[in-house]
Design a protein around this motif. Sequence first.
Motif, short mmCIF file in Angstrom:
data_model
loop_
_atom_site.label_atom_id
_atom_site.label_comp_id
_atom_site.label_asym_id
_atom_site.label_seq_id
_atom_site.Cartn_x
_atom_site.Cartn_y
_atom_site.Cartn_z
N LYS A 67 -4.70 7.40 11.00
CA LYS A 67 -5.37 8.07 9.88
C LYS A 67 -6.76 7.50 9.60
CE LYS A 67 -0.93 9.03 7.73
NZ LYS A 67 0.00 7.91 7.92
N ARG A 68 -7.21 6.56 10.40
CA ARG A 68 -8.52 5.92 10.15
C ARG A 68 -9.58 6.50 11.06
NH1 ARG A 68 -6.94 3.45 5.51
NH2 ARG A 68 -4.80 4.08 5.87
N GLU A 69 -10.82 6.40 10.56
CA GLU A 69 -11.98 6.85 11.36
C GLU A 69 -12.15 5.95 12.58
OE1 GLU A 69 -14.88 8.92 10.03
OE2 GLU A 69 -13.18 9.77 8.89
N LYS A 70 -12.88 6.46 13.56
CA LYS A 70 -13.20 5.66 14.75
C LYS A 70 -14.00 4.41 14.35
CE LYS A 70 -13.16 8.71 18.63
NZ LYS A 70 -13.86 9.65 19.43
N LYS A 71 -13.69 3.28 14.96
CA LYS A 71 -14.43 2.01 14.78
C LYS A 71 -14.58 1.61 13.32
CE LYS A 71 -17.22 3.59 18.43
NZ LYS A 71 -18.48 4.15 18.67
N SER A 72 -13.60 1.90 12.51
CA SER A 72 -13.76 1.62 11.08
C SER A 72 -12.87 0.46 10.61
CB SER A 72 -13.40 2.87 10.27
OG SER A 72 -12.00 3.14 10.40
N SER A 89 -11.63 -1.04 6.36
CA SER A 89 -10.17 -1.24 6.30
C SER A 89 -9.81 -2.37 7.27
CB SER A 89 -9.42 0.00 6.76
OG SER A 89 -9.91 1.13 6.14
N PHE A 90 -8.60 -2.91 7.13
CA PHE A 90 -8.24 -4.01 8.03
C PHE A 90 -6.74 -4.11 8.25
CE2 PHE A 90 -8.27 -5.67 3.73
CZ PHE A 90 -7.10 -6.43 3.66
N ILE A 91 -6.38 -4.70 9.39
CA ILE A 91 -5.00 -5.14 9.65
C ILE A 91 -5.07 -6.64 9.90
CG2 ILE A 91 -3.02 -5.06 11.22
CD1 ILE A 91 -3.68 -2.19 11.85
N TRP A 92 -4.26 -7.40 9.21
CA TRP A 92 -4.29 -8.85 9.33
C TRP A 92 -2.90 -9.32 9.78
CZ3 TRP A 92 -6.59 -12.32 4.83
CH2 TRP A 92 -6.60 -13.66 5.24
N SER A 93 -2.83 -9.86 11.00
CA SER A 93 -1.57 -10.45 11.47
C SER A 93 -1.54 -11.89 10.98
CB SER A 93 -1.52 -10.39 13.00
OG SER A 93 -0.48 -11.23 13.44
N PHE A 94 -0.61 -12.19 10.11
CA PHE A 94 -0.65 -13.45 9.35
C PHE A 94 0.51 -14.36 9.73
CE2 PHE A 94 -0.35 -16.26 5.79
CZ PHE A 94 -1.61 -16.32 5.24
N GLU A 98 -11.19 -12.74 0.33
CA GLU A 98 -12.19 -12.19 -0.59
C GLU A 98 -13.17 -11.29 0.13
OE1 GLU A 98 -12.31 -15.73 -3.94
OE2 GLU A 98 -13.86 -15.65 -2.40
N ALA A 99 -13.62 -11.74 1.31
CA ALA A 99 -14.58 -10.94 2.07
C ALA A 99 -13.96 -9.60 2.48
CB ALA A 99 -15.05 -11.70 3.30
N LEU A 100 -12.70 -9.63 2.91
CA LEU A 100 -12.04 -8.38 3.33
C LEU A 100 -11.83 -7.44 2.14
CD1 LEU A 100 -9.40 -9.80 5.85
CD2 LEU A 100 -11.36 -8.34 6.41
N GLU A 101 -11.54 -8.05 1.01
CA GLU A 101 -11.32 -7.22 -0.18
C GLU A 101 -12.62 -6.53 -0.60
OE1 GLU A 101 -9.26 -9.36 -3.28
OE2 GLU A 101 -9.82 -7.84 -4.76
N GLU A 102 -13.73 -7.27 -0.52
CA GLU A 102 -15.00 -6.72 -1.01
C GLU A 102 -15.69 -5.79 -0.03
OE1 GLU A 102 -17.37 -10.07 -2.07
OE2 GLU A 102 -15.95 -10.61 -3.66
N CYS A 103 -15.45 -5.97 1.28
CA CYS A 103 -16.21 -5.20 2.25
C CYS A 103 -15.74 -3.75 2.27
CB CYS A 103 -16.11 -5.81 3.65
SG CYS A 103 -14.51 -5.52 4.42
#
Length: 402
Positions: A216-221, A251-256, A243-248
Motif C-alpha cells: 500500500k506504499r508509494e515507490k521508494k517511500s 514510513s518505516f519498518i523497523w526489525s527490532f 525520534e527521527a523516524l517519528e518526525e520525518c
Amino acid sequence: KVVPFSPKHVAVLAFPFGTHAGPLLIMVQRIATEDLDVRFSFFSTKISNAKTFKLNKTGLWNIYPYNVHDGIPEGYVPRHPMEAIERFMYAMPRNFRSAIDEVVAETGNKITCLITDAFYWFGAEIASGLPFGLQGLTLSLSTLKLTFLGSGHPMKVSDLPEGVVRDIENPMATMLHKMGVTLSQATAVAINSFVDVHPIIVNVHDEERCLEWLEKREKKSVVYVSFGSVITPSPHELFALAEALEECEYSFIWSFVGNHKKQLPEGFLERIGNKGKVVAWAPQNEILQHPAIGVCVTHCGWNSILECMLGGVPMICRPFFGDQKLNTRMIENEWRIGVAIDENGGFTRENITRTLVSTMSSEKGRLMRKNALELRECAIKEIECNGSSIRDLNTLIHIVLS
Ligand code: U2F
C-alpha cells in the motif's frame, strides 16, 4: 531411515553465532543435492542447529545435524552475548573433535572431506588427518579478506575489528590471526559474495504482514531499519532514531532485536500509528526487493549488504563491531551505494534526519540508488547460466564430491 550408500562423508563445521551457519547450510544443501548417496554431517551448537534447520528446511535425508558443546556449564547463563562467544571459542576445537569422533564411531564412515567456517583455523589440522588422497576444504563465509581487495580507498586502523588492534591477545583476535595464517592451506575458499552469490532459498515468515503493508506504499517511500540478528543499539541511540523516524515524512519498518515496548520512547508505537511498523523479525530479503523500499538503515552485516545490493537499495550505515566498519568504508567510498552516519559515535536525531533526507530525497541519494542497481545487474549476470558464480559453484561441487 535411509542410509547414504557412498563411503564419502563430508563434515561441516559451522560458527554458531551471527548469521554464519544459515548461509553455510544453504551452500551445503546445494552441494548435497548433487549426490544423495554422500553423507553430510553438519556440526554446530544445539541452539544454532535448532534455528538454522528451522529456517532452512532441507528435505534432504543426506544432511544430518549434530550438536557440539557450547562451552557453557550446565545452568549457567552468560552475562552478555560476547561471553557466550568467548566460552564457545575456549571449548573448541575439543568440542568439534569429540563430536566428529562420535559420529564416525556411530556411522562407521570416516570423514573424507571437511567444510568449515573460515574462522576455524584448526580445520587444516583436522584435514591433515584425513585418509590419504582426500583433501580438506575450508569454506569461508567471511568478508574480512574481501573488503581489503581491490579498494583504491585506504582503510583506517580504527575500521578494523576492535580487539584486533587494541588487545591482540583476546580470543577473537587470536582466531582471526590463525585464520589468516591457515586459510591458504584450504583446497578451496568459497566467499559469500558477488562472484559466489547464489539465490537464497528461505521460508518466508511474515507474521506481521510486512509485505502486505508495503503493497500500500508509494515507490521508494519506506525506510527499512535492521541491525541484524544480534545488535540492539544503546538506549540513547534508540531514542534518537525513534525520534527521527517519528518526525520525518517517511514510513518505516523497523526489525527490532529486544523488547521494543520497553526500549522505545513511551507512547512511540501509538503516536506512529500506521506510519510505521516495529517487528521482532521481518522477511528482510523479500522486503529489500520490494519497490516501496527507499533506503535501509543497517549495521552493515555482510548478508544484509548482499541483500541490499540485490534489492538495489542504498544504505545508511551505523557499523558496530567486527567487519562492519570495513564494510561501511566500501559501501561509502568504493561502491558508493550508501552513506555512513558521523564517524565517531552513533545516531543523533540530527545526523539520522540529515542522512535520511539525503538518501531518500536528494540527487546524492538518486546516484546511490543508480549505483546499487548497477551492482544488482552485475550480481544477476553472475548467477545466470554461465556466470562466474555458477562456474565457481560447480567447481566447488566437483571438489567436494569427486
Ligand atoms: C554477523 O551479522 P548479523 O547476523 O547480525 O547480520 P547480517 O550478516 O546482516 O545477517 C542478518 C540476516 O538476518 C536476516 C537478514 C540477513 O540475512 O535478511 N534478517 C531477517 O531475515 N529478518 C530480520 O528481521 C532481521 C534480519 C556479524 F555481526 C556481521 O558483522 C557479519 O558481517 C555477519 C556475517 O558474517 O555476521
